[in-house]
Design a protein around this motif. Sequence first.
Motif, PDB file in Angstrom:
ATOM      1  N   GLY A  53      -0.110  -2.685  13.309  1.00  0.00           N
ATOM      2  CA  GLY A  53       1.062  -3.435  12.981  1.00  0.00           C
ATOM      3  C   GLY A  53       1.193  -4.772  13.757  1.00  0.00           C
ATOM      4  N   VAL A  90       9.972  -6.036  -0.082  1.00  0.00           N
ATOM      5  CA  VAL A  90       9.431  -5.348   1.089  1.00  0.00           C
ATOM      6  C   VAL A  90      10.533  -4.426   1.584  1.00  0.00           C
ATOM      7  CG1 VAL A  90       8.614  -5.578   3.445  1.00  0.00           C
ATOM      8  CG2 VAL A  90       7.876  -7.227   1.719  1.00  0.00           C
ATOM      9  N   ALA A 131      11.792  -1.372   4.009  1.00  0.00           N
ATOM     10  CA  ALA A 131      11.454  -0.755   5.288  1.00  0.00           C
ATOM     11  C   ALA A 131      12.619   0.095   5.765  1.00  0.00           C
ATOM     12  CB  ALA A 131      11.108  -1.822   6.326  1.00  0.00           C
ATOM     13  N   ASP A 191      13.679   4.059   8.199  1.00  0.00           N
ATOM     14  CA  ASP A 191      13.282   5.251   8.945  1.00  0.00           C
ATOM     15  C   ASP A 191      13.159   6.443   7.999  1.00  0.00           C
ATOM     16  OD1 ASP A 191      13.386   3.917  11.423  1.00  0.00           O
ATOM     17  OD2 ASP A 191      15.561   4.200  11.512  1.00  0.00           O
ATOM     18  N   THR A 251       3.089   1.856   4.220  1.00  0.00           N
ATOM     19  CA  THR A 251       2.636   2.029   5.594  1.00  0.00           C
ATOM     20  C   THR A 251       3.551   3.001   6.311  1.00  0.00           C
ATOM     21  OG1 THR A 251       1.804  -0.247   5.631  1.00  0.00           O
ATOM     22  CG2 THR A 251       2.071   0.866   7.754  1.00  0.00           C
ATOM     23  N   GLU A 308      -0.731   4.714  12.826  1.00  0.00           N
ATOM     24  CA  GLU A 308      -0.267   4.093  11.575  1.00  0.00           C
ATOM     25  C   GLU A 308      -1.251   4.408  10.467  1.00  0.00           C
ATOM     26  OE1 GLU A 308       1.739   0.032  11.585  1.00  0.00           O
ATOM     27  OE2 GLU A 308      -0.172  -0.452  10.603  1.00  0.00           O
ATOM     28  N   GLU A 332      -1.975   3.445   6.194  1.00  0.00           N
ATOM     29  CA  GLU A 332      -1.609   2.656   5.021  1.00  0.00           C
ATOM     30  C   GLU A 332      -2.193   3.270   3.763  1.00  0.00           C
ATOM     31  OE1 GLU A 332      -3.252  -1.395   3.505  1.00  0.00           O
ATOM     32  OE2 GLU A 332      -1.555  -1.869   4.834  1.00  0.00           O
ATOM     33  N   LYS A 344       8.545   5.669  10.744  1.00  0.00           N
ATOM     34  CA  LYS A 344       9.050   4.544   9.980  1.00  0.00           C
ATOM     35  C   LYS A 344       8.148   4.323   8.778  1.00  0.00           C
ATOM     36  CE  LYS A 344      11.367   1.899  13.639  1.00  0.00           C
ATOM     37  NZ  LYS A 344      12.681   1.933  12.970  1.00  0.00           N
ATOM     38  N   TYR A 345       8.752   3.759   7.699  1.00  0.00           N
ATOM     39  CA  TYR A 345       7.953   3.416   6.526  1.00  0.00           C
ATOM     40  C   TYR A 345       8.163   1.945   6.180  1.00  0.00           C
ATOM     41  CZ  TYR A 345      12.220   3.567   3.680  1.00  0.00           C
ATOM     42  OH  TYR A 345      13.463   3.327   3.173  1.00  0.00           O
ATOM     43  N   ARG A 346       7.170   1.375   5.521  1.00  0.00           N
ATOM     44  CA  ARG A 346       7.259   0.010   4.998  1.00  0.00           C
ATOM     45  C   ARG A 346       6.526  -0.027   3.669  1.00  0.00           C
ATOM     46  NH1 ARG A 346       4.419  -4.907   4.957  1.00  0.00           N
ATOM     47  NH2 ARG A 346       5.729  -6.776   5.291  1.00  0.00           N
ATOM     48  N   HIS A 353       5.509  -2.439   0.403  1.00  0.00           N
ATOM     49  CA  HIS A 353       5.373  -3.817  -0.066  1.00  0.00           C
ATOM     50  C   HIS A 353       4.854  -3.793  -1.500  1.00  0.00           C
ATOM     51  CE1 HIS A 353       3.676  -8.142   0.730  1.00  0.00           C
ATOM     52  NE2 HIS A 353       4.646  -8.108  -0.166  1.00  0.00           N
ATOM     53  N   HIS A 401      10.729 -11.028   1.685  1.00  0.00           N
ATOM     54  CA  HIS A 401      12.061 -10.740   2.220  1.00  0.00           C
ATOM     55  C   HIS A 401      13.079 -11.782   1.764  1.00  0.00           C
ATOM     56  CE1 HIS A 401      11.342  -7.339   4.864  1.00  0.00           C
ATOM     57  NE2 HIS A 401      10.236  -7.914   5.303  1.00  0.00           N
TER      58      HIS A 401
END
Length: 448
Positions: free
Chosen positions: A11, A36, A38, A40, A71, A133, A135, A165-167, A169, A256
């Motif tokens: 990250g 994007v 993001a 928890d 991710t 992490e 992906e 945590k997640y992200r 995209h 964003h």
Amino acid sequence: IFQMCPAHRHGKLLAFTPAVSVASFVCLIVPASATVFAGDVPTKSFFSHFIGKFCYDFDPSNRNVGELKLTMSRVEKSNGKYPASGKLIFLLFDDEGKHWKKVRDSWQESTCEDKESSASDTVMLSLPEGKQEMEFQIGVRQGLRPRFWYFMLASCGVELPEPLKYRLHTQNSNWDWQREFSFDHIGLYMTFKCVFFVSAVLAALTLKASYRQTETAPIRLIEHPYMKLLLLSYVTSTVSCIFFLIHQNAFAGDGHGLHRLRFLGVVMSSVSNSSILIIAILSSTGWAITNFFLPHRRLFLGMLVAVGGLTVLIELHSAPEIDESTKMSQYQSGPGALGLVLKIFVFCWFAFQLKTAYDATSTATLRRFFIFLGIGISIWALNVPVATLLAMKVSPWYRYKVVTTAELVARCFGQAMLSQLFCGPLSPLSCQNTFLPPERFEADGGGW
């Protein structure tokens, strides 16, 4: 159709009115949402978490039209396996009736097996020992039409040894610099740019015309309150477009954008439309034209505040990317319907007051002014039923940009129409109905 491969990754304002000043402060608490996403991962053993939605384009040749990258990362450094037991699932649903529409209403009550069977695709998520992490990259192919895709996280008896945590995209791969935009928003950048230039040109022409002196007295049209309101409408409209362009330019770069600036653009747009509405209502009563009395002024001001406030509040609580529905809140929600009813009531009041002012006027020029005012405002007001009809009838993947374009065109028409009426040969503005500062009463021979 999806293609998935796991991979390891490391990250990495100006306020024109008190209302706008307050809105500038409110912007500080607007939650940002974008393509994007993001957040928890919930810590419950059983949960259903809606992440967001995104509209992908289509390609009849069945090539990839988009991609998404999910991710998952640890909040704290550790080496344990996650999840220790149970299933953590990433669910994807397209907008077909057998997928998203089937489970949307019963999402909280349905079992893990029901969700998995209704999903277009599922991905089992895990973090191996020693990985901080992970992906997951997914390609999207569809050849029939654009579709909205909905993204969920679901936990089925997961043992949670630590927070995650997640992200997410999402991108439309075939749209070059607009790849970050959902398909229902693609093209709006050029729309706002065109409206910006039109508003700027009309504002310059109106400002130039407003500085000419009238035939009846050596005063300028810009001294009249209607011209000041009209110029306020132009300025806020132009600034609104600037804010939207800055937001979309930033959005194209990072997914964003600047959502607080976008919200301020919405407020500016609301001020611009409200200024047109105020001019229409006031002039329909003959105020500052043939008299200086405003009937039912408290009711009038109350309705304006209600219409503007509802518009801003709807936008404040509406985040298109994280809304589970493709409906437009401004037209297809309870508060939106109430706002539409108020607008219809305001227009009916306008028509009644205009007829009264027309009957009380004997001057041929003023009568023609009221006739053209009624015709122009009636055409401008058609944007309300037309936008509502478009919101209900246009396909969801085109709805947002079609309705937004219709609203912008209607606003430009309303401004141009008022400029022509107040600066053209039918203008009723003169020294007899212009409010001058006290120190200029004697110097310019003006008054009430």
